[in-house]
Design an enzyme around this catalytic site. Structure first.
Site, mmCIF file in Angstrom:
data_model
loop_
_atom_site.group_PDB
_atom_site.id
_atom_site.type_symbol
_atom_site.label_atom_id
_atom_site.label_comp_id
_atom_site.label_asym_id
_atom_site.label_seq_id
_atom_site.Cartn_x
_atom_site.Cartn_y
_atom_site.Cartn_z
ATOM 1 N N LYS A 140 35.803 -7.375 26.764
ATOM 2 C CA LYS A 140 35.367 -9.284 27.250
ATOM 3 C C LYS A 140 35.561 -9.703 25.647
ATOM 4 C CE LYS A 140 32.126 -8.719 30.629
ATOM 5 N NZ LYS A 140 30.316 -9.146 31.030
ATOM 6 N N HIS A 246 19.781 -8.295 30.581
ATOM 7 C CA HIS A 246 20.561 -9.789 30.183
ATOM 8 C C HIS A 246 20.158 -10.919 30.441
ATOM 9 C CE1 HIS A 246 22.777 -6.630 27.639
ATOM 10 N NE2 HIS A 246 23.591 -7.063 27.434
ATOM 11 N N HIS A 264 20.067 -10.429 20.032
ATOM 12 C CA HIS A 264 20.078 -9.728 21.259
ATOM 13 C C HIS A 264 20.003 -9.311 21.352
ATOM 14 C CE1 HIS A 264 23.255 -10.339 24.773
ATOM 15 N NE2 HIS A 264 23.530 -8.657 24.166
HETATM 16 N N1 GLY Z 1 28.280 -6.259 28.019
HETATM 17 C C1 GLY Z 1 28.729 -6.479 29.404
HETATM 18 C C2 GLY Z 1 30.284 -6.093 29.463
HETATM 19 O O1 GLY Z 1 30.700 -5.529 28.815
HETATM 20 O O2 GLY Z 1 30.041 -6.259 30.753
#
Ligand code: GLY
Length: 363
Positions: A140, A246, A264
């Site tokens: 990501k 989250h 966070h």
């Molecule tokens: N931090 C959540 C993911 O990488 O999907």
């Protein structure tokens, strides 16, 4: 040790070992065209760990791009400036850029790599606990937009991830604790034995025990690698489990202006406690399991009550923040709830009015 992330042609290894920076030259030689590596980093990380890393690079010449620390560089302006610098350095499509830092550097440099000349390679060398156990693995990448965090980005897998747990020695204690919340998360999602390990070893880990840190990182990365290999782009649902804490956490971060008032990882810690207490309130999870989660995170110095984070907003206001969560689909926000420690699941049918009422009770 080596943890593979199995993604067919895009598979890669995560190497985890105290002192690994000393081997950086040998490990990164295949990615250093002409004996050069462009390293994207920030001032704090470069001051604390740059010398150890470049010493390990041996004959490879590091060309550092040293950014100001903090979330501000993860922006359109920061991205544009970074891409211009990479172009000025004549980085080519077949080259690999090194992201050397915490989550901001990894997300930004990874996204720059994803779009530079329609995509060049990159290597993650995460230096914060949060980046080591979460953001550096799984591809990501992205930046923040005016409308919210991480709203612009791409899945772009690194070619290699190098983790030296010894570099955590210079990480500020508060950031270490915040990253530890993401370690505990893996136990809560699907591994009750690992949660019990955290209860027994978390204090030593936070105090500096290198063996405990290495074990926790390796176990976290292995858990994440298995989930990412199964659901790379968060479509089948399994990767969504990584968002435990989250959705609540996002509302708390929005309420505190995504500022250093609540990091966070701290928001995730409190968010996980709220997710477990909400699950208990719905009769899904034994209440004593929710309290066990809260007790462990509190013992690690993490917030477990809204008041700990200085949040006085009512439930309706916090639920309104959730409505803008980027994971909302057809007006519903998916929640990660739990039937117990190590038994998280995705619930796409939660009514935000119920969440608001629960949060009012929790105040
Ligand atoms: N931090 C959540 C993911 O990488 O999907």
């Amino acid at each position: 040790m080596k943890v593979p992330v199995a993604l067919g042609a895009r598979s890669y290894d995560v190497r985890i070992e105290p002192g690994l920076f000393a081997q950086a030259g040998a490990l990164l030689a295949p990615y250093a065209r002409g004996g050069r590596l462009v390293v994207v980093t920030d001032e704090n990380v470069w001051a604390a760990q740059g010398a150890a890393f470049t010493a390990g690079l041996g004959d490879i010449a590091a060309v550092p791009i040293v950014l100001a620390p903090g979330e501000a560089s993860k922006s359109w302006v920061g991205l544009s400036a970074l891409v211009d610098r990479l172009l000025a350095l004549e980085v080519e499509r077949t080259d690999h850029v090194v992201a050397f830092g915490g989550g901001v550097i990894g997300d930004l440099a990874g996204f720059a790599a994803a779009i530079l000349k329609r995509g060049c390679g990159f290597v993650q060398v995460p230096t914060s606990l949060l980046a080591q156990v979460d953001s550096s693995v799984g591809g990501k990448t992205g930046i923040n937009a005016g409308a919210g965090k991480n709203l612009v980005g791409a899945f772009h897998q690194p070619a290699l991830v190098l983790i030296d747990p010894a570099c955590l020695a210079t990480l500020p204690a508060r950031e270490l604790r915040a990253g530890y919340a993401e370690v505990v998360k893996y136990g809560l999602i699907g591994d009750p034995g690992f949660f019990a390990w955290c209860e027994a070893n978390g204090a030593a880990l936070l105090a500096g025990d290198l063996a405990a840190r290495t074990h926790a990182i390796a176990r976290s990365v292995a858990a994440k690698a298995a989930i990412v290999a199964d659901d790379e782009t968060e479509t089948s649902g399994r990767r969504a489990l990584l968002n435990l804490g989250h959705t609540f956490g996002h509302a708390l971060e929005a309420e505190t202006g995504f500022s250093s008032r609540l990091l966070h990882g701290e928001a995730v810690a409190l968010g996980m406690v709220l997710a477990f207490r909400f699950s208990a309130a719905r009769g899904l999870c034994p209440p004593d399991e929710a309290e066990r989660v809260a007790a462990h995170l509190a013992s690690a110095g993490l917030p477990t009550r809204l008041a700990d984070a200085g949040i006085a907003a009512d439930g309706a206001r916090l639920a309104a923040h959730m409505r803008h969560d980027k994971k909302a689909a057809a007006g519903r926000v998916p929640f990660i709830l739990a039937r117990g420690i190590g038994a998280a699941f995705v619930d796409r049918d939660v009514d935000l009015a119920d969440v608001a009422a629960f949060l009012d009770e929790a105040r």
